[in-house]
Design an enzyme around this catalytic site. Structure first.
Site, PDB file in Angstrom:
ATOM      1  N   CYS A 114       0.867  -1.176   0.000  1.00  7.31           N
ATOM      2  CA  CYS A 114       0.000   0.000   0.000  1.00  7.31           C
ATOM      3  C   CYS A 114       0.909   1.233   0.000  1.00  7.31           C
ATOM      4  O   CYS A 114       1.557   1.543   1.007  1.00  7.31           O
ATOM      5  CB  CYS A 114      -0.896  -0.017   1.234  1.00  7.31           C
ATOM      6  SG  CYS A 114      -2.106   1.308   1.299  1.00  7.31           S
ATOM      7  N   CYS A 139      19.485 -20.090 -19.466  1.00  7.42           N
ATOM      8  CA  CYS A 139      19.353 -19.907 -18.026  1.00  7.42           C
ATOM      9  C   CYS A 139      19.439 -18.436 -17.663  1.00  7.42           C
ATOM     10  O   CYS A 139      20.391 -17.747 -18.046  1.00  7.42           O
ATOM     11  CB  CYS A 139      20.450 -20.697 -17.303  1.00  7.42           C
ATOM     12  SG  CYS A 139      20.457 -20.468 -15.517  1.00  7.42           S
TER      13      CYS A 139
END
Length: 288
Positions: A114, A139
Site C-alpha cells: 500500500c 538460463c
C-alpha cells in the site's frame, strides 16, 4: 533518510516531504496514481530508483496504489514499533513509501504493498526517464549477471514470460509445458543508454543460433527470444537480427510481443553475486 539534491525529479513538495521524510500518509483516494493503469515503472520520488512495475499493480479499492510485488531488492520491510504493521521504504534512500499487508488474499501472492502516490513517480514506457527491456537467452542466471554490467542499467530481474500460465513457479516452467521462457527484465535509464545498445549486448552474450536450448540447458523454456514492449523495440530487434543473418548466422532468436513478466523466486535473483563465481554458459562474443 537522505534528501537527494540531484533527484531527477527536482525538489520535493511539502506533501512529498511529509510522506517521504516524516513517514506521513496522504489522504485516501487523493493520490494521482491510485487509479493509474498504464504500462511502465514506478520510481522513488526522492531518488529515482525503480521500485514497482505496472505488471504487479492491482485495483484494491483501499484508496492508495496497490502492488502485490516489488522489483527485487528495491523495497525494505521494517516492522513498526507497535508490532502491528510493516513499513516499506526505498532501499536506495530510505524514503517512506507506505506499508505492506499480507493475509488479505487479495491476489494470488497474498501481498498488498500500500504505497503513497506522493512517494512515487510513474514512468510510462517510451515516454519517461526509465524504460524496460525483456530478453530470454537460456538460463536467466547468466544473462542477469552480464546484463547488469552495462552502464545505464539500474535493475536486472530474473523471471518468466512468453507463456500461458499465470503466477508460474520454477518447477512448472522447468517442465516446459507453460510456454514461458526463463527471461530477464531490465530497467534502464534512457538518459544513459538505449534499447539498441542493450539488445546488441544481449545478442553477444549468448548464442542466438541455438534453437530451444543454450549450452547444456535444453527445452522451450531456454529459447532465445526478444520480447518487445513497443513497436520501436520490435523494429530494433528485427533490424539487429537481420544484420546477424546477413553475416551468415543461422539466427533462431524469436521476436515476441511482451505480455507480462512474472518475477522468479527470491533464490534465483542475483544468483552469481551470492555464489561468487562467473556464468558458465554465457560469455561475451563480439558480433556487431
Amino acid at each position: 533518510m537522505t534528501v537527494w539534491a540531484d533527484s531527477p525529479y527536482g525538489a520535493l513538495s511539502e506533501l512529498e516531504k511529509y510522506v517521504l521524510l516524516e513517514k506521513g500518509t496522504e489522504r485516501a483516494f487523493t493520490g494521482k496514481y491510485t487509479d493509474e493503469a498504464g504500462a511502465g515503472v514506478y520510481a522513488c520520488r526522492n531518488c529515482g530508483a525503480p521500485l514497482y512495475r505496472s505488471d504487479d499493480k492491482f485495483r484494491s479499492s483501499c484508496g492508495w496504489p496497490a502492488f502485490d510485488d516489488a522489483i527485487g531488492g528495491a523495497v525494505v520491510r521494517t516492522p513498526d514499533d507497535d508490532g502491528v504493521r510493516t513499513e516499506i521504504t526505498c532501499h536506495a534512500c530510505a524514503g517512506h513509501l507506505g506499508h505492506v499487508f499480507q493475509g488479505e488474499q487479495a491476489t494470488e501472492k497474498d501481498t498488498r504493498y500500500c504505497v503513497n502516490s506522493a512517494s512515487l513517480v510513474f514512468e510510462p514506457q517510451r515516454q519517461g526517464r526509465l524504460a524496460r527491456a525483456v530478453f530470454a537467452g537460456g538460463c536467466f542466471w547468466g544473462v542477469e549477471e552480464l546484463m547488469r554490467t552495462l552502464p545505464g542499467v539500474l535493475t536486472v530481474t530474473s523471471g518468466y514470460t512468453g507463456g500461458r500460465t499465470s503466477f508460474p513457479t520454477y518447477e512448472q516452467v522447468c517442465q516446459g509445458r507453460t510456454g514461458h521462457a526463463e527471461a530477464v527484465e531490465i530497467v534502464y535509464d534512457t538518459t544513459k543508454t538505449d534499447y539498441e545498445t542493450l539488445c546488441k549486448f544481449f545478442l553477444e552474450i549468448h548464442d542466438p543460433t541455438q534453437k530451444n536450448r543454450q549450452g547444456p540447458d535444453v527445452g522451450i523454456q531456454y529459447r532465445s527470444a526478444i520480447f518487445y514492449l513497443d513497436d520501436q523495440q520490435k523494429e530494433t530487434a528485427k533490424h539487429l537480427l537481420k544484420i546477424l543473418r546477413d553475416k551468415g548466422l543461422d539466427v533462431q532468436t524469436q521476436v515476441e510481443p511482451f505480455k507480462r513478466f512474472w518475477q522468479a523466486e527470491d533464490y534465483h535473483q542475483d544468483y552469481y553475486q551470492y555464489k561468487g563465481t562467473a556464468p558458465y554458459c554465457h560469455r561475451y562474443q563480439k558480433r556487431f
